[in-house]
Design an enzyme around this catalytic site. Structure first.
Site, PDB file in Angstrom:
ATOM      1  N   SER A 110     110.050  67.046  28.449  1.00 22.87           N
ATOM      2  CA  SER A 110     111.493  67.230  28.438  1.00 22.87           C
ATOM      3  C   SER A 110     112.112  66.951  29.808  1.00 22.87           C
ATOM      4  O   SER A 110     112.024  65.832  30.311  1.00 22.87           O
ATOM      5  CB  SER A 110     111.815  68.647  27.955  1.00 22.87           C
ATOM      6  N   LYS A 167     108.650  64.226  24.976  1.00 21.02           N
ATOM      7  CA  LYS A 167     109.838  64.826  24.344  1.00 21.02           C
ATOM      8  C   LYS A 167     111.054  64.067  24.867  1.00 21.02           C
ATOM      9  O   LYS A 167     111.611  64.403  25.914  1.00 21.02           O
ATOM     10  CB  LYS A 167     109.943  66.311  24.661  1.00 21.02           C
TER      11      LYS A 167
END
Length: 473
Positions: A313, A338
């Site tokens: 992320s 991600k």
């Protein structure tokens, strides 16, 4: 299997009952008694009218009172769960304390970031739909010290299966009680084994820094991106610069992400004004390009970024920004992958996290479910299933031996680590590298938090590779 068939049968009976309620005759009798249908019979409006019809019927005929607040909360959860997205979730007002802790505070638990699909979407042929997936362990936390890794799957906690629990329920269960051991059943590839951990007060990790011993290389570990990450990183860079730092290693291993704005701000330290940090693509096709500004002090020095499969992320945004702008060499393993972003919508005292965009790195790379490939790949020795079993058997059988060894040899030193390894290495089948890590970790956990070493360029082979690379420049 019998229980599944029984549940399916009950569902069919219930659905049949609903069909009866919504049939022409019954619908007329219900709607004619104070229920007006004044919205278009399409989409969500029709569904809500049907639910209201059902609610009114149950409210009149169900023996007990209906908790309308519980109805509201469960309907909200169901709507978010229907997105079938592991990153979208509803956080109730009761759980907002935990949400706040994830940004700034302390909490009692085993120290992991996790993901868990809603039980409504169980596919018994796909364990990721009903087990807990470890996204990353907190460095120095109970799970990390016990060897729990990113992508490990957890099926049971103290004998309780997690399949029918949602993410909130599992998270609460894994908090446990401080000082009370809990046993997890962990699935890793084809291996299944038990690990016993003791929850403790864990600081949600953010930033730590040091000068690598024997070098002029600064080291900053960013373990999660919180609201305080940027000022802490700024302070760390100032401190390292005062110690004549000549190069910098940024450790993002097992950094599960956090607030993306913090990642943008940290990237700004190392990029030229106008350099692209990330491209954000919205549902309507619009693209938001985040660029480095001239409002942050710039550090023009060699940079290495350390990553592994727990790097996810926001940490992948930072990694991609530095890699694609040729401002850092990336060393380690392919990252988690991600490549989508979430917005947070305040809702009824709680919050709804929902996936609102995908992002691409400055070079135009969509990393979702593929990750970022490092410039220099360094993978620690891998254990076979048999070696993994032996490893955990050794921990369980020789824990007291490790404690006794540290009591007799309290100094955290290479000599003591190597001496313990030499004492036991003929009795193990797994790589002695992990025996060294085992006793090293036990030394670390026996220390006060403030005395624990921040970086280990001897037994951390990825960090050692980064030092070697910088030495070659």
């Amino acid at each position: 299997m019998k229980s599944l068939k029984k549940s399916a049968c009950i569902c069919l009976v219930f659905l049949g009952f609903l069909c009866t309620l919504s049939g022409q005759g019954n619908r007329e009798s219900l709607t004619s008694s104070s229920i007006e249908r004044n919205v278009q019979n399409t989409g969500i409006s029709a569904i809500l009218v049907d639910l209201n019809t059902l609610y009114q019927y149950l409210n009149m005929n169900y023996l007990y009172d209906i908790d309308i607040e519980k109805v509201k909360e469960n309907l909200t959860k169901a709507l978010v769960a229907s997105l079938d997205d592991p990153y979208s979730m509803y956080i109730s007002e009761d759980d907002m304390e935990e949400e706040t802790e994830s940004l700034t505070g302390l909490y009692t638990g085993i120290g992991i970031y996790l993901t868990k699909m809603d039980p409504a979407f169980i596919d018994w042929d796909d364990e990721s739909t009903y087990m807990v997936q470890v996204q990353s362990p907190f460095p120095g936390g109970p799970a990390d010290i016990a060897g729990i890794r990113a992508r490990d799957m957890i099926s049971h906690v103290d004998g309780k299966p997690v399949a029918q629990m949602d993410a909130d329920e599992v998270s609460e269960l894994l908090r446990g009680e401080e000082g009370v051991p809990m046993t997890l059943v962990v699935h890793r590839a084809d291996s299944v084994f038990e690990v016993t951990l003791t929850p403790e007060e864990v600081a949600v990790p953010s930033v730590s820094s040091t000068i690598i011993p024997g070098t002029s290389y600064g080291y900053i570990s960013i373990a999660t991106f919180t609201n305080s990450t940027y000022p802490l990183t700024s302070s760390a860079l100032t401190d390292l610069s005062a110690q004549n730092m000549k190069a910098l290693i940024i450790d993002l291993r097992n950094n599960g992400g956090g607030t993306t704005n913090s990642a943008y701000l940290v990237a700004n330290f190392f990029l030229e004004t106008g350099d692209t940090i990330v491209n954000i693509e919205k549902k309507d096709g619009s693209v938001i390009r985040m660029n480095a500004s001239d409002q942050t002090r710039k550090y023009d020095l060699p940079v290495v970024v350390l990553v592994n499969e727990g790097t996810a992320s926001a940490s992948e945004i930072l990694t991609g920004a530095l890699k694609d702008n040729d401002r850092a060499v990336v060393i380690g393993e392919t990252t988690f992958g991600k490549g989508v972003m979430q917005d947070v919508l305040p809702w009824d005292g709680g919050a709804i996290h929902f996936t609102s965009a995908r992002y691409k790195t400055p070079g135009g790379n969509d990393i979702n479910e593929t990750g970022i490939t490092p410039d220099i790949t360094v993978i620690p020795p891998q254990m076979s299933d048999e070696e993994l079993t032996d490893y955990y058997d050794f921990i369980n059988e020789h824990y007291e031996d490790m404690v006794a060894w540290i009591d007799e040899n309290p100094a955290y030193s290479i000599d003591n680590i190597e001496a313990f390894t030499a004492l036991w290495q003929d009795e193990i089948s797994f790589d002695p590298y992990y025996l060294r890590l085992m006793i090293r970790n036990q030394y670390i956990v026996s220390m006060n938090w403030e005395d624990r070493p921040i970086a280990d360029p001897v037994y951390d082979i990825v960090l050692a590779a980064a030092v070697d690379y910088l030495d070659s420049l």
